[in-house]
Design an enzyme around this catalytic site. Structure first.
Site, PDB file in Angstrom:
ATOM      1  N   LYS A   1      -9.735  -1.538  -7.573  1.00 48.45           N
ATOM      2  CA  LYS A   1     -10.520  -0.380  -7.118  1.00 48.45           C
ATOM      3  C   LYS A   1     -11.988  -0.505  -7.505  1.00 48.45           C
ATOM      4  O   LYS A   1     -12.866  -0.036  -6.782  1.00 48.45           O
ATOM      5  CB  LYS A   1      -9.925   0.917  -7.655  1.00 48.45           C
TER       6      LYS A   1
ATOM      7  N   LYS B   1      -1.361  -3.283   0.918  1.00 47.71           N
ATOM      8  CA  LYS B   1      -0.602  -2.053   0.748  1.00 47.71           C
ATOM      9  C   LYS B   1      -1.085  -0.979   1.724  1.00 47.71           C
ATOM     10  O   LYS B   1      -2.296  -0.862   1.954  1.00 47.71           O
ATOM     11  CB  LYS B   1      -0.831  -1.571  -0.695  1.00 47.71           C
TER      12      LYS B   1
ATOM     13  N   LYS C   1      -4.375   5.270   1.503  1.00 47.73           N
ATOM     14  CA  LYS C   1      -5.215   6.340   2.063  1.00 47.73           C
ATOM     15  C   LYS C   1      -6.638   5.860   2.281  1.00 47.73           C
ATOM     16  O   LYS C   1      -7.328   6.313   3.181  1.00 47.73           O
ATOM     17  CB  LYS C   1      -5.304   7.516   1.081  1.00 47.73           C
TER      18      LYS C   1
HETATM   19  N1  AQP Z   1       2.007   1.661   0.219  1.00 45.96           N
HETATM   20  C1  AQP Z   1       2.807   2.277  -0.642  1.00 45.96           C
HETATM   21  N2  AQP Z   1       4.121   1.963  -0.705  1.00 45.96           N
HETATM   22  C2  AQP Z   1       4.948   2.591  -1.576  1.00 45.96           C
HETATM   23  N3  AQP Z   1       4.526   3.547  -2.439  1.00 45.96           N
HETATM   24  C3  AQP Z   1       3.224   3.880  -2.394  1.00 45.96           C
HETATM   25  N4  AQP Z   1       2.504   4.788  -3.089  1.00 45.96           N
HETATM   26  C4  AQP Z   1       1.220   4.754  -2.681  1.00 45.96           C
HETATM   27  N5  AQP Z   1       1.064   3.844  -1.720  1.00 45.96           N
HETATM   28  C5  AQP Z   1       2.305   3.278  -1.517  1.00 45.96           C
HETATM   29  C6  AQP Z   1       3.066   5.657  -4.111  1.00 45.96           C
HETATM   30  O1  AQP Z   1       2.680   6.976  -3.811  1.00 45.96           O
HETATM   31  C7  AQP Z   1       2.464   7.677  -5.028  1.00 45.96           C
HETATM   32  C8  AQP Z   1       1.155   8.377  -5.030  1.00 45.96           C
HETATM   33  O2  AQP Z   1       0.084   7.469  -4.899  1.00 45.96           O
HETATM   34  P1  AQP Z   1      -1.389   8.032  -5.178  1.00 45.96           P
HETATM   35  O3  AQP Z   1      -1.747   9.014  -4.158  1.00 45.96           O
HETATM   36  O4  AQP Z   1      -1.504   8.518  -6.554  1.00 45.96           O
HETATM   37  O5  AQP Z   1      -2.351   6.842  -5.121  1.00 45.96           O
HETATM   38  P2  AQP Z   1      -2.262   5.399  -4.682  1.00 45.96           P
HETATM   39  O6  AQP Z   1      -1.072   4.697  -5.191  1.00 45.96           O
HETATM   40  O7  AQP Z   1      -3.540   4.786  -5.096  1.00 45.96           O
HETATM   41  O8  AQP Z   1      -2.135   5.589  -3.108  1.00 45.96           O
HETATM   42  P3  AQP Z   1      -3.133   5.176  -2.048  1.00 45.96           P
HETATM   43  O9  AQP Z   1      -2.676   5.655  -0.749  1.00 45.96           O
HETATM   44  O10 AQP Z   1      -3.397   3.701  -2.156  1.00 45.96           O
HETATM   45  O11 AQP Z   1      -4.432   6.008  -2.400  1.00 45.96           O
HETATM   46  P4  AQP Z   1      -5.914   5.557  -2.559  1.00 45.96           P
HETATM   47  O12 AQP Z   1      -6.226   4.817  -1.312  1.00 45.96           O
HETATM   48  O13 AQP Z   1      -6.669   6.831  -2.712  1.00 45.96           O
HETATM   49  O14 AQP Z   1      -5.969   4.683  -3.756  1.00 45.96           O
HETATM   50  C9  AQP Z   1       2.618   6.676  -6.159  1.00 45.96           C
HETATM   51  O15 AQP Z   1       3.919   6.802  -6.676  1.00 45.96           O
HETATM   52  C10 AQP Z   1       2.476   5.353  -5.478  1.00 45.96           C
HETATM   53  O16 AQP Z   1       3.202   4.339  -6.128  1.00 45.96           O
END
Ligand code: AQP
Length: 347
Positions: A114, A207, A210
């Site tokens: 990040k 992955k 968002k």
């Molecule tokens: N691609 C994924 N596959 C499986 N699990 C996922 N999670 C996130 N992306 C995937 C799971 O969702 C939960 C919440 O995630 P988060 O919102 O705290 O942040 P993140 O993991 O950083 O998700 P994003 O979408 O990638 O957000 P951004 O882009 O803002 O960083 C967690 O349990 C995570 O494992």
């Protein structure tokens, strides 16, 4: 000590939730709700580790809350709230900032990803993010944490922090009446199912996320049915037919991803999906996947929109959940203060 089983997990309000969040974590949240005491949080303090537009953040907090409820979390059964309303998270995180070691945080791959190349410009909050996550969990002495695979390393760090706290303060913990010296449980990750790491629909090596600029890379829980079907239709694939055995998916990340999504949405295993679709082309598989996705995600999007029409009700749900969260976390934080040697307020 035998800790009471308690579940904690959360999602960041950094945009609308997507299929990865739903299949990787939320499906298990809904399941666990049937058997466990569950605490589900909208982790807004985590969101601000990266700059957020204030008006959009407020909107996203409500939208993620609405999506939780629309997906099947019952705010009467589970505790549902946003992190910043319960100060124990931030207070315990500070204690953990003083327990965790720099070397531990330096190994966190999510920070490296990040922060990117310009680490010096990343916020201190982004660096200390895993300590806040440990505080989220341990403020409730939660024992089980359903998450996607990407959170495994952070969960291991939470366990290390719990263990070090127990060791550093073992005498005070025993004096407080915990004869075995265990104040915090070592929380266990619950990473199960066929889609623990859902990949981008445009690139099977990344992955689903968002923050990925291309909206076609993910199915959002707010997408309407036409858009869901379009995204599945346009998903990247390879020219081969689907294999009949799991081994045939190796080296085919896009195929493996779509099969995993199908399996998770239909509540089956990847091998069952391949028994049904093995030997068939993506031109046959994708319409079936699109139908399934529309059937499962479409109603969540509709219900989220309906709930968002009444923001005052969402705020009421969050306030109620925060009150219940305070009731669990505040006594635990009070004991932490005693154990560490701080003097807590008399009230
Ligand atoms: N691609 C994924 N596959 C499986 N699990 C996922 N999670 C996130 N992306 C995937 C799971 O969702 C939960 C919440 O995630 P988060 O919102 O705290 O942040 P993140 O993991 O950083 O998700 P994003 O979408 O990638 O957000 P951004 O882009 O803002 O960083 C967690 O349990 C995570 O494992």
């Amino acid at each position: 000590m035998k800790f009471k089983e308690r579940v904690f997990s959360g999602m960041q309000p950094t945009g609308s939730l997507h299929l990865g969040n739903y299949l990787g974590a939320m499906l298990k949240w809904i399941d666990l709700q049937k058997t466990h005491e569950c605490i589900y949080c909208v982790v807004d303090l985590h969101a601000i580790t990266v700059w957020q537009d204030p008006a959009e953040l407020r909107q996203a907090i409500r939208q993620v809350t609405a999506a939780y409820i629309a997906a099947g979390l019952d705010p009467k059964k589970s505790v549902l709230f946003n992190q910043s309303q319960v100060s124990a998270h931030a207070e315990l995180a500070w204690v953990f900032n003083c327990v965790a070691r720099l070397g531990w945080l330096n190994r966190m791959t999510q920070f490296k990803e990040k922060a990117g190349k310009d680490r010096e410009a990343a916020s201190v909050g982004l660096y200390a993010y895993p300590n806040l996550m440990a505080a989220d969990i341990l403020a409730y002495r939660a024992t089980h944490v359903p998450v996607g695979e990407d959170q495994k390393q952070h969960l291991e760090l939470s366990r290390d922090i719990a263990q070090k706290f127990n060791n550093d303060f073992s005498d005070a913990i025993r004096s407080a009446g915990y004869d075995d010296g265990e104040f915090f449980p070592l929380p266990e990750p619950v990473i199960v199912g066929p889609a623990t790491r859902v990949m981008s629909l445009r690139d099977g090596s990344r992955k689903m996320s968002k923050s990925e600029p291309s909206d076609l890379s993910r199915v959002n829980l707010t997408d309407d049915t036409d858009l869901i079907a379009k995204k599945i239709r346009k998903a990247k694939t390879d020219p081969e037919a689907l294999p009949s055995e799991i081994e045939g998916l190796s080296g085919r990340p896009e195929a493996e991803n779509l099969v995993g999504i199908y399996a998770a949405l239909s509540g089956t295993a990847k091998s069952d999906v391949l028994s049904e679709f093995g030997g068939r082309q993506f031109s046959e598989f994708k319409p079936a996947l699109a139908d399934l996705c529309v059937e499962r995600i479409g109603p969540i999007a509709d219900e989220t929109r309906r709930l968002m029409a009444d923001p005052a009700e969402i705020d009421r749900v969050l306030a109620d959940g925060a009150g219940r969260a305070h009731n669990i976390a505040d006594p635990i934080l009070g004991e932490v203060k005693d154990i560490v040697g701080l003097i807590r307020s008399a009230s």
